[in-house]
Design an enzyme around this catalytic site. Structure first.
Site, short mmCIF file in Angstrom:
data_model
loop_
_atom_site.label_atom_id
_atom_site.label_comp_id
_atom_site.label_asym_id
_atom_site.label_seq_id
_atom_site.Cartn_x
_atom_site.Cartn_y
_atom_site.Cartn_z
CB SER A 63 -2.08 -7.46 -8.98
OG SER A 63 -2.75 -6.22 -8.86
CE LYS A 64 -7.05 -10.92 -14.61
NZ LYS A 64 -6.86 -12.30 -14.26
NE ARG A 65 -4.43 -3.65 -6.97
CZ ARG A 65 -3.37 -2.95 -6.59
NH1 ARG A 65 -3.41 -1.63 -6.63
NH2 ARG A 65 -2.28 -3.54 -6.18
#
Ligand code: GLU
Length: 507
Positions: A255-257
């Site tokens: 994910s974006k993390r």
């Protein structure tokens, strides 16, 4: 039979890392086998269709160096390559009818309300949801004729045989068995005549002579329906290859993390397309030895289905940074300059670094002004710029890093790191040291090397630290950077003097 593989995205949005990995493996496999790869646009779901998406896919893949032998943008023997156009060309309807005639598909006239009610009852009874027959699987021809005569809209559904095992051979996972009773009767043709993904994709894989269906692991659960469809048509099945999911270095779903998800954002962050390609190739695949940094030719030569792993592939941003730094260090200074200038002049790079986040803030507002300065500086004293670039080439990991790294070469007075100033410029020996340097100007690395060493020895310094650290801080504002003597030679006596004097005056 020569290998033919496809990348078959649904144009619903941006090109993400997972899809890039699929496209890359398709390309490496095709090139390794001397086969062909083609692009097919699976745009049958018109509610999710995004007109900008196809262009984004083609352009981004092109940037990474993935090009197709056939596709909507280049044509080919199986044109058209967009499924909406194939539907208009009347490719799917007769094949769907063929399945109906053979008893492998049937019309179902359920209304949306009826389907919702069916699902609700299944949920209440804790049964699997889906269409396991309903009213129409075993409807008599009279019922069907009557419904048609009434003009009721209908879909065509696949008739999944009950009570059998469906076995799918997957090149990575081996033999996977499914109980047919767990599979519902999927829609093949919608009420408006548009095929669903299940139908169009498999029909096209047959018609376009796909030898290997390479796609993400999320399609494993659909694979028995797909394999069954080939069987129901009496067509030979292609080889199925389901690529492992990609997880972050913490083992959680990507994910974006874990880093940008849009591939184009890696370009904006200053990654080289080959470093990204090299990096993505190693997510879920290994060449069978411990090589990490590989050229395009090496990747193609080494790509082998046996190197694909069923376990999740790890996305490790540190490795990408390392590979990118390695790529930067492989370039000649002219190549690096060309790459950097193309980068800072790319409109997407500018908009990326100036894009506000959901709170309306620009996350790293200092990056773009620094990058913009590089373009201006390169237009000035190019030899000086190239020499500075060469010094920093040894250290940076991305093109974006050059903005910060080169700053002290390009501004009159660099910003000073307060902590470093406190630690090094307040020491009592510093004023005399700086006066000595000012009094002995020079313009070569050797000059400053000899000058500072001799000064240290003459003044009883056992180590060079107390000599070089304050000098570096005064000249660059920082405690780290390229070799001090080299950067002094490049800054030249006038800049050296001005900066040391400013540091003396600030005391
Ligand atoms: N169109 C599907 C997707 O975008 C491709 C699935 C497949 O390759 O069969 O995910």
């Amino acid at each position: 039979m020569s290998v033919r593989v496809r990348f078959a995205p649904s144009p619903t949005g941006l090109l993400h890392v997972g899809a890039l990995r699929t496209a890359l493996f398709v390309q490496l496999f095709a090139r390794n086998q001397g086969g062909k790869l083609f692009l097919r646009i699976e745009d049958t779901d018109r509610s999710r269709y995004n007109p900008a998406s196809e262009q984004e896919f083609i352009e981004t893949l092109n940037w990474v160096g993935i090009t197709f032998d056939e596709g909507p943008h280049v044509g080919g023997p199986h044109s058209p390559y967009r499924q909406s156009e194939r539907k208009e060309a009347g490719i799917y309807a007769p094949l769907a009818q063929q399945l109906v005639d053979a008893g492998h598909a049937y019309p179902a006239f359920d209304t949306a309300d009826e389907l919702t009610e069916m699902r609700e009852i299944q949920q209440i009874n804790k049964q699997p949801t889906g269409y396991f027959g309903g009213k129409w699987r075993d409807a008599t021809p009279d019922m069907v004729e009557a419904a048609k005569a009434e003009g009721k809209p209908y879909v065509l559904r696949q008739r999944v045989p009950r009570g059998i095992k469906i076995t799918v051979e997957d090149a990575i996972r081996g033999r996977i068995e499914f109980e047919s009773d767990t599979l519902d009767d999927s829609v093949l043709i919608k009420t408006d005549g548009m095929p669903t993904y299940h139908f169009a994709s498999m029909v096209d894989d047959h018609l376009m002579e796909t030898t290997h269906i390479m796609r993400g692991e999320e399609w494993v659960s659909s694979s028995p329906k797909h394999a069954l469809l080939f069987d129901q048509f009496g067509w030979p099945r292609p080889t199925f290859i389901h690529l492992p999911v990609i997880v972050g270095s913490d083992g959680k779903k990507l994910s974006k993390r874990h880093g940008a998800t849009r591939v184009l954002d890696y370009m904006a962050q200053g990654y080289h397309p080959h470093a990204l390609k090299n990096f993505v190739a190693l997510i879920g695949w290994a060449p069978g030895d411990d090589r990490e940094s590989m050229t395009e030719a090496e990747l193609i030569a080494a790509f082998d289905l046996r190197g694909l792993q069923p376990s999740p592939g790890k996305f490790d941003l540190e490795k990408l940074r390392w590979l990118n730094g390695h790529q930067i260090r492989q370039m000649t200074i002219d190549e690096l300059l060309e790459n950097l200038l193309r980068y800072v002049n790319d409109p997407y790079v500018k908009s990326y670094w100036n894009a506000p986040d959901s709170d309306g803030d620009i996350p790293n507002p200092e990056v773009w002004p620094r990058l913009e300065r590089l373009a201006g500086a390169a237009a000035g004293d190019i030899e000086y710029f190239k020499a500075a670039l060469a010094l920093e080439q040894e250290r940076v990991q991305t093109l974006a890093d050059f903005g910060e790294a080169l700053e002290f070469f390009l501004v009159e007075q660099p910003a000073m790191d307060e902590k470093a100033v406190k630690k090094w410029l307040t020491q009592p020996h510093v004023p005399a040291l700086f006066e000595h340097i000012i009094a002995n100007p020079g313009s070569t690395t050797e000059h400053y090397d000899a000058l500072l060493r001799a000064y240290g020895e003459a003044n009883g310094f056992e180590k060079l630290g107390p000599i070089v650290h304050p000098t570096r801080v005064a000249l660059t504002g920082k405690t780290f950077g390229p070799g001090l003597f080299e950067l002094m030679a490049l800054l030249g006596p006038a800049r050296v003097e001005a900066r040391l004097r400013r540091a003396l005056a600030a005391d």
